[in-house]
Write a protein that holds these residues in place. Structure first.
Motif, PDB file in Angstrom:
ATOM      1  N   UNK A  25       7.794  -2.833   4.629  1.00 12.04           N
ATOM      2  CA  UNK A  25       9.201  -3.239   4.544  1.00 12.04           C
ATOM      3  C   UNK A  25       9.559  -4.305   5.574  1.00 12.04           C
ATOM      4  N   UNK A  26       9.133  -4.114   6.808  1.00 10.10           N
ATOM      5  CA  UNK A  26       9.551  -5.001   7.891  1.00 10.10           C
ATOM      6  C   UNK A  26       8.541  -6.112   8.166  1.00 10.10           C
ATOM      7  N   UNK A  27       7.277  -5.712   8.359  1.00 15.12           N
ATOM      8  CA  UNK A  27       6.265  -6.698   8.750  1.00 15.12           C
ATOM      9  C   UNK A  27       5.656  -7.426   7.559  1.00 15.12           C
ATOM     10  N   UNK A  28       5.935  -6.982   6.361  1.00  9.73           N
ATOM     11  CA  UNK A  28       5.393  -7.590   5.141  1.00  9.73           C
ATOM     12  C   UNK A  28       3.866  -7.670   5.176  1.00  9.73           C
ATOM     13  N   UNK A  29       3.258  -6.610   5.629  1.00 11.37           N
ATOM     14  CA  UNK A  29       1.797  -6.541   5.664  1.00 11.37           C
ATOM     15  C   UNK A  29       1.295  -5.525   4.644  1.00 11.37           C
ATOM     16  N   UNK A  30      -0.030  -5.460   4.551  1.00 14.54           N
ATOM     17  CA  UNK A  30      -0.641  -4.498   3.647  1.00 14.54           C
ATOM     18  C   UNK A  30      -0.663  -3.113   4.284  1.00 14.54           C
ATOM     19  N   UNK A  31      -1.071  -2.138   3.505  1.00 19.04           N
ATOM     20  CA  UNK A  31      -1.170  -0.775   4.004  1.00 19.04           C
ATOM     21  C   UNK A  31      -2.263  -0.680   5.066  1.00 19.04           C
ATOM     22  N   UNK A  32      -2.116   0.240   6.016  1.00 17.86           N
ATOM     23  CA  UNK A  32      -3.178   0.401   7.022  1.00 17.86           C
ATOM     24  C   UNK A  32      -4.425   1.038   6.416  1.00 17.86           C
ATOM     25  N   UNK A  33      -5.524   0.895   7.128  1.00 20.22           N
ATOM     26  CA  UNK A  33      -6.779   1.502   6.702  1.00 20.22           C
ATOM     27  C   UNK A  33      -6.907   2.919   7.255  1.00 20.22           C
TER      28      UNK A  33
ATOM     29  N   UNK B 202      -1.508   7.682  -0.751  1.00 18.00           N
ATOM     30  CA  UNK B 202      -0.170   7.093  -0.691  1.00 18.00           C
ATOM     31  C   UNK B 202      -0.024   6.043   0.401  1.00 18.00           C
ATOM     32  N   UNK B 203      -0.684   6.228   1.538  1.00 18.43           N
ATOM     33  CA  UNK B 203      -0.387   5.398   2.706  1.00 18.43           C
ATOM     34  C   UNK B 203      -1.503   4.454   3.120  1.00 18.43           C
ATOM     35  N   UNK B 204      -2.687   4.591   2.575  1.00 18.94           N
ATOM     36  CA  UNK B 204      -3.822   3.797   3.055  1.00 18.94           C
ATOM     37  C   UNK B 204      -4.385   2.940   1.935  1.00 18.94           C
TER      38      UNK B 204
END
Length: 803
Positions: free
Chosen positions: A583-591, A639-641
């Motif tokens: 939402x904020x950093x506009x990056x991909x999901x973490x590994x 969901x998160x990675x």
């Protein structure tokens, strides 16, 4: 070559050529040398009445006309007819090509299986049965007739075999599926006809049909049970889905969690059967004080009401348990037979924990050796990409969901293989290597300093807890030390991850191994300080109390708080960070953090092994924790990675994880428990060893009782004296174990050396073939040129005669 080679087409026949004809599948007689190949081809041509015809007369070829006398391995070869005949009979072009030869081979094999005698020679089979392409004269061989005859013989032999053996033979044939189905149906048809004739003579047709229906029903039931057993494997589909989406690196974490679950179940079974269940069936007398009521805080602290249950060491009695005696009506005493079989609780406690640890040790070593054999196979990985592309698909998969999972698995595996191959092709310059070494040294100093600071903090806080003891009413204060330990275990890996970003390793595998090593150092040092705190400091402070219960409660608190902090890390470290990144950093999901999560599993398992002597039900709590962790981590992963940005093949990860579980974790826990059993004095107010100087004294007391029992059991004290107390058998077993390990290492080295020599020999033989083919080609060209010149001379002489 053992014999000199003469490259002449008209090779004279030798006496060996008139011997018995070799079997169609005995290739060793054909592959001895090129000299025998040429002899065999020439003899075959003579027998069939064929002659090698020369090419049509034409202009003689020159070396510059497109033909080269000597060709290299990569040059296009243009061979004459005779050369192509020789090529058709070469071993590399004859093995497994002729269907007739395959049928002949398996006909003889089925005869050998059915009669259990030596294979009969097929003297009636012609040369066409030999595996050969016969490129230019295939239509001249009576292949169809002979193949049909051999096919009929094969079907007859197949229908004489049992059904299971027949299916096994058909499955091993190098034929197409349609051909195998045809052979199976024909063999079944003959069998049914024979059974039908036998049924008309014996049983009624309805009985035969009923018997066949029962056999088919039982067969279908067996297949259904087999598929049901595969479906009962825990998390089978979930593991396939994880491996397909995230690769083998993330999958290795969940496989390791599944392995730990099996280890804890194996550890819990003997404890439940011989300790917890027995003590629950024969509870000890109630303590003189009042039993505290359950408040709910016991779920975190492990104290209070749990102290008076089979959860901890202090609840178990130090008496010999018997069946309850009902006195006779006349007021007499119970007879000796009515007392039942005595059960020595101190001896059972010591031996059950020891046997459970021994079983775990054997299982762990076997798992490590099996994992080592699977991941470090002797041989090369050449051609693995082609094997993955062309041989990985399972054609029995028909469901859409299963085919999608298999498709994802193959695609991810190919990405990992290609990433590993590309990693080998990227060299690093000298300046880059020096810069990386400097950065690595600095980062390692910072990481070791962080571990040292955490160790000092745990030691200082534990000394503070000893100086300011907690009263019974302040149970919440017992969570202070476990909370500090869990905060350090959670915060230090994040610092390590930030420092690892400066290193920029080329290999993601090396990055994971380095992170595992740093986290392992941190956790093992903290556990070492805690072990010293429990056995070195707390035993002296809690002299008049049950210090075994306190150690068991501390380990319970560490396990519970570790699970809570893992949940918080999953919630804030993965879910919240994923929301912030998207939402904020506009990056991909973490590994997915493989190193941190794996070390959490090893840390929790080490706590379980440390506390099994003081809390026999601790493996059950670990099983519940692992089950919850699997579903929580799986949901968070989906969901998160995201999949690793740089795919990498985790071929050795399972071996590394099991090795770390064995040596630092299990070995450290075994040393801790051995010290507690042999050196530390038990509490005098609780537990099964309250009247002894050490826990090991329970075994000596039992041996002394056996010595007084009589000569019938005198062998047990002898075993204890010479095999348990004597250290020589331990050294002998250790020496034998080291010798076996050394011999296995030497065998593996020898196998690798032999494989290297065989590969070199295959390469040299390939070069020999190219050289000999070029020589044959040059001989044929010279002969054709001479024939052309002779023909021109004859034509010129004829013209002169005409004039």
């Amino acid at each position: 070559m053992a014999q000199p080679l003469t490259f002449v087409l008209s090779v004279p026949e030798t006496p060996e050529d008139h011997g018995p004809e070799p079997s169609p599948y005995d290739e060793s007689e054909v592959h001895d040398s090129f000299y025998q190949l040429i002899q065999e081809q020439s003899q075959w041509v003579a027998e069939e009445g064929l002659e090698l015809q020369q090419r049509e007369p034409g202009p003689p070829e020159t070396p510059g006309s497109g033909h080269q006398t000597l060709l290299g391995p990569e040059d296009p070869l243009v061979h004459s007819t005779a050369t192509l005949r020789i090529l058709a009979s070469m071993p590399s072009r004859t093995i497994g090509r002729s269907r007739g030869a395959i049928i002949s081979q398996y006909y003889n094999r089925t005869v050998r299986l059915r009669r259990r005698v030596s294979r009969p020679e097929l003297r009636g089979v012609g040369r066409s049965a030999r595996p050969s392409l016969r490129l230019y004269d295939l239509e001249l061989d009576p292949v169809a007739l002979e193949e049909e005859e051999k096919r009929f013989l094969l079907v007859k032999e197949l229908q004489g075999l049992p059904v299971a053996q027949r299916d096994h033979v058909l499955r091993g044939m190098p034929l197409g599926l349609a051909e195998k189905r045809s052979l199976r149906e024909e063999s079944r048809t003959l069998t049914r006809k024979r059974r039908g004739r036998r049924g008309r003579r014996g049983l009624l047709p309805c009985c035969g049909r009923l018997r066949d229906a029962c056999v088919l029903a039982l067969h279908s039931l067996g297949l259904g049970l087999l598929s049901g057993l595969h479906a009962l494997m825990p998390w089978r589909y979930a593991l396939k889905r994880i491996g397909g989406q995230f690769g083998s690196s993330v999958l290795s974490y969940f496989l390791f969690l599944k392995t730990l679950l099996a280890f804890n179940a194996l550890l819990l079974l003997p404890l439940l059967a011989f300790l917890v269940g027995v003590q629950a069936a024969f509870p000890p007398p109630a303590s003189p004080g009042a039993v505290p009521a359950f408040t709910g805080l016991e779920l975190l602290t492990g104290a209070g009401r749990f102290t008076h249950t089979v959860m901890y060491y202090g609840y178990y009695s130090n008496t010999t348990l018997n069946q309850p005696c009902v006195p006779p009506l006349d007021g007499g005493q119970c007879s000796r037979e009515a007392d039942g079989l005595p059960y020595n609780m101190p001896l059972a406690y010591l031996f059950t924990v020891g046997v459970a640890f021994f079983i775990t040790c054997i299982t762990l070593v076997y798992s490590m050796s099996h994992s080592f054999g699977e991941s470090y196979r002797v041989g090369s990985t050449a051609g693995v990409h082609a094997v993955t592309v062309f041989c990985s698909w399972d054609h029995k998969v028909t469901q859409k969901r299963a085919s999608r999972v298999q498709h994802d698995n193959i695609r991810t595996h190919l990405k990992e293989l290609l990433a590993e191959w590309q990693l080998r092709q990227v060299p690093r310059s000298l300046c880059g290597r020096l810069r990386q070494v400097a950065v690595l040294g600095l980062v390692w100093l910072l990481c070791l300093g962080t571990a040292l600071g955490c160790t000092v903090a745990v030691y200082a806080f534990s000394e503070l807890m000893i100086k300011s003891p907690v009263s019974t009413e302040q149970e919440g204060a017992l969570l202070a030390l476990p909370t500090v330990v869990c905060v350090l275990n959670l915060g230090a890996p994040y610092l390590y991850r930030c420092l690892a970003a400066l290193e920029r390793h080329d290999s993601p595998v090396l990055e994971v191994y380095v992170a595992i090593c740093r986290n392992l150092i941190l956790k093992m040092v903290i556990l070492g300080i805690l072990c010293y705190h429990w056995l070195g400091r707390r035993v002296g402070v809690l002299k008049e109390q049950c210090w075994e219960n306190f150690v068991g409660q501390e380990l319970y608190r560490l396990m519970v708080l570790d699970f809570i902090f893992v949940l918080l890390d999953t919630l804030f470290g993965e879910l919240v960070w994923r929301l912030i990144s998207e939402k904020k950093l506009k990056r991909e999901k973490p590994e997915f953090d493989i190193a941190g999560n794996v070390l959490e599993l090893i840390y929790g398992q080490t706590l379980t092994w440390l506390g099994v002597l003081f809390s026999p039900l601790l493996p059950a709590i670990q099983i519940i924790k692992l089950l919850c962790l699997f579903y929580i981590k799986k949901t968070s992963l989906m969901a998160n990675c995201q999949a690793p940005r740089r795919p990498w093949l985790a071929s050795h990860m399972s071996t590394v994880f099991v090795s770390l579980l064995c040596f630092p974790s299990f070995l450290g826990a075994a040393v801790f428990l051995c010290y507690a059993v042999w050196q530390v004095r038990p509490s005098s107010t609780c537990g099964p060893f309250r009247t002894l100087d050490t826990m090991y004294e329970a075994g000596k007391v039992w041996v002394r009782r056996l010595e007084q029992a009589g000569p019938s059991v005198s062998w047990v004290p002898w075993i204890h004296r010479y095999l348990v107390e004597n250290t020589f058998p331990v050294y002998l077993v250790s020496a034998l174990l080291l010798a076996v390990i050394y011999l296995n290492i030497q065998v593996v080295k020898g196998q690798r050396r032999v494989m290297y020599l065989l590969k070199e020999q295959i390469s040299n033989e390939g070069e020999d073939k190219i050289f000999l083919i070029n020589k044959l080609h040059s001989v044929y060209e010279r002969k054709e040129r001479r024939a052309g010149r002779t023909q021109e001379a004859e034509q010129l002489a004829g013209d002169l005669d005409t004039w």
